[in-house]
Design an enzyme around this catalytic site. Structure first.
Site, PDB file in Angstrom:
ATOM      1  N   ILE A  15       0.820  -1.225   0.000  1.00  0.00           N
ATOM      2  CA  ILE A  15       0.000   0.000   0.000  1.00  0.00           C
ATOM      3  C   ILE A  15       0.850   1.270   0.000  1.00  0.00           C
ATOM      4  O   ILE A  15       0.324   2.381  -0.067  1.00  0.00           O
ATOM      5  CB  ILE A  15      -0.980   0.034   1.201  1.00  0.00           C
ATOM      6  CG1 ILE A  15      -0.241  -0.145   2.535  1.00  0.00           C
ATOM      7  CG2 ILE A  15      -2.074  -1.003   1.041  1.00  0.00           C
ATOM      8  CD1 ILE A  15      -1.118   0.051   3.764  1.00  0.00           C
ATOM      9  N   GLY A  16       2.163   1.102   0.076  1.00  0.00           N
ATOM     10  CA  GLY A  16       3.022   2.291   0.058  1.00  0.00           C
ATOM     11  C   GLY A  16       4.473   1.906  -0.054  1.00  0.00           C
ATOM     12  O   GLY A  16       4.853   0.763   0.204  1.00  0.00           O
ATOM     13  N   ARG A  17       5.275   2.881  -0.470  1.00  0.00           N
ATOM     14  CA  ARG A  17       6.707   2.621  -0.631  1.00  0.00           C
ATOM     15  C   ARG A  17       7.484   3.858  -0.226  1.00  0.00           C
ATOM     16  O   ARG A  17       7.113   4.975  -0.584  1.00  0.00           O
ATOM     17  CB  ARG A  17       6.994   2.268  -2.093  1.00  0.00           C
ATOM     18  CG  ARG A  17       8.355   1.658  -2.349  1.00  0.00           C
ATOM     19  CD  ARG A  17       8.430   1.124  -3.762  1.00  0.00           C
ATOM     20  NE  ARG A  17       7.789  -0.178  -3.880  1.00  0.00           N
ATOM     21  CZ  ARG A  17       8.456  -1.337  -3.886  1.00  0.00           C
ATOM     22  NH1 ARG A  17       9.766  -1.330  -3.763  1.00  0.00           N
ATOM     23  NH2 ARG A  17       7.818  -2.471  -4.007  1.00  0.00           N
ATOM     24  N   GLY A  18       8.527   3.677   0.547  1.00  0.00           N
ATOM     25  CA  GLY A  18       9.350   4.801   0.988  1.00  0.00           C
ATOM     26  C   GLY A  18      10.795   4.614   0.590  1.00  0.00           C
ATOM     27  O   GLY A  18      11.132   3.691  -0.157  1.00  0.00           O
ATOM     28  N   PHE A  20      13.285   3.605   2.334  1.00  0.00           N
ATOM     29  CA  PHE A  20      13.987   2.456   2.907  1.00  0.00           C
ATOM     30  C   PHE A  20      13.187   1.159   2.907  1.00  0.00           C
ATOM     31  O   PHE A  20      13.666   0.147   3.388  1.00  0.00           O
ATOM     32  CB  PHE A  20      14.403   2.764   4.352  1.00  0.00           C
ATOM     33  CG  PHE A  20      15.291   3.961   4.466  1.00  0.00           C
ATOM     34  CD1 PHE A  20      16.533   3.970   3.866  1.00  0.00           C
ATOM     35  CD2 PHE A  20      14.877   5.082   5.152  1.00  0.00           C
ATOM     36  CE1 PHE A  20      17.360   5.082   3.959  1.00  0.00           C
ATOM     37  CE2 PHE A  20      15.694   6.189   5.256  1.00  0.00           C
ATOM     38  CZ  PHE A  20      16.946   6.191   4.660  1.00  0.00           C
ATOM     39  N   GLY A  21      11.982   1.198   2.391  1.00  0.00           N
ATOM     40  CA  GLY A  21      11.219  -0.038   2.435  1.00  0.00           C
ATOM     41  C   GLY A  21       9.807   0.100   1.924  1.00  0.00           C
ATOM     42  O   GLY A  21       9.463   1.071   1.252  1.00  0.00           O
ATOM     43  N   ASP A 132       9.215  17.216  11.719  1.00  0.00           N
ATOM     44  CA  ASP A 132       8.878  17.160  10.291  1.00  0.00           C
ATOM     45  C   ASP A 132       7.356  17.190  10.116  1.00  0.00           C
ATOM     46  O   ASP A 132       6.780  16.341   9.436  1.00  0.00           O
ATOM     47  CB  ASP A 132       9.484  15.917   9.632  1.00  0.00           C
ATOM     48  CG  ASP A 132       9.476  16.008   8.093  1.00  0.00           C
ATOM     49  OD1 ASP A 132       9.326  17.146   7.565  1.00  0.00           O
ATOM     50  OD2 ASP A 132       9.602  14.970   7.433  1.00  0.00           O
TER      51      ASP A 132
END
Length: 274
Positions: A15-18, A20-21, A132
């Site tokens: 459902i998501g990607r950043g 680092f993973g 942040d």
């Protein structure tokens, strides 16, 4: 993938990607709940700072739990190759998605900002600064409650009550961070003020064509309310904005003080300071 994670959760779709993973939707048979699994690939952590941040994040989130406006953490799994953080599952739509192409009414903005300030008041009370705050890091659960997320840049205040290090996102970062000075939890309040300004006007208070130009505008800190876009915004909302987006951090409101501002207390009623 960690064996203990496989035994406890059934991993479903991505459902998501950043950086680092990857984040997967998952199911926990024990609690009969769907959750989000953030699986971090340790091979991508080449920088010591990144490694330290990712190890700190679950510790900070565990310390902050439970709070109705902070993303819940359920589990942490680690092996040689990966670190997995099991989190509350939220809607795919962030605050950024909700405000990117529209202005928000004052009552709606007040409700959202009150929830965000409540989360930050809790963080600051426990000595944690998020560092942040931006709309992309504000999520919503299935009941539409606001959830502050992504504590990867968060830090504990030192015994002196300050910290250092340039972190944050150009439009939202406080001037004292850019100046490289020691700073405190008030940097989060500046960022919330910027979000509120964008919600009510549809434009950022400090703008530039590049990160450098944005930083220069932030450092000048010349807060304006262009008539064209602020004509229908109440004096009370503008008063709160001035007190949150205040260059002098010693005069800037704390989260607790902002929660007691007439505009917040009235739920964004436009006559709250008449």
């Amino acid at each position: 993938m960690c064996e203990a994670l496989k035994n406890a959760y059934q991993l479903l779709e991505e459902i998501g990607r950043g950086r680092f993973g990857t984040i997967f939707r998952a199911f926990c048979p024990d609690s009969d709940e769907f959750v989000a699994c953030k699986i971090i690939d340790k091979a991508l952590l080449t920088d010591e700072t990144d490694r330290a941040c990712l190890e700190k994040e679950p510790k900070i989130m565990t310390l902050l739990a439970p709070h109705p406006n902070i993303l819940r953490i359920f589990d942490v799994f680690e092996d040689e190759d990966s670190l997995t953080i099991v989190l509350e599952l939220c809607q795919s739509v962030t605050l950024y998605d909700r405000i990117i192409n529209r202005t928000v009414s004052e009552p709606e903005a007040a409700s959202l900002i009150k929830q965000l300030l409540s989360a930050l008041s809790h963080c600051h009370h426990l000595g944690v600064v998020h560092r942040d705050i931006k709309p992309e890091n504000v999520l919503f659960d299935s009941r539409n409650n606001l959830k502050l997320a992504d504590f990867g840049s968060a830090e504990w205040l030192s015994e002196s009550g300050s910290m250092e290090g340039v972190v944050g996102t150009p439009y939202y970062v406080a001037p004292e961070v850019l100046l490289g000075r020691d700073y405190d939890e008030k940097v989060d309040i500046w960022s919330v003020g910027v979000i509120l300004y964008i919600m009510l006007s549809g434009i950022p208070p400090f703008y530039g064509e590049s990160a450098t130009e944005i930083f220069e505008a932030v450092l000048r800190g010349n807060l304006r309310f262009p008539t064209r876009v602020f004509r229908s915004v109440s004096p009370a909302a503008k008063d709160l904005l001035r007190k949150m987006i205040c260059r002098d951090a010693s005069r800037r409101l704390s989260a607790e003080q902002a929660l007691r501002h007439p505009w917040i207390l009235s739920g964004g009623e436009t006559n709250s300071m008449d």
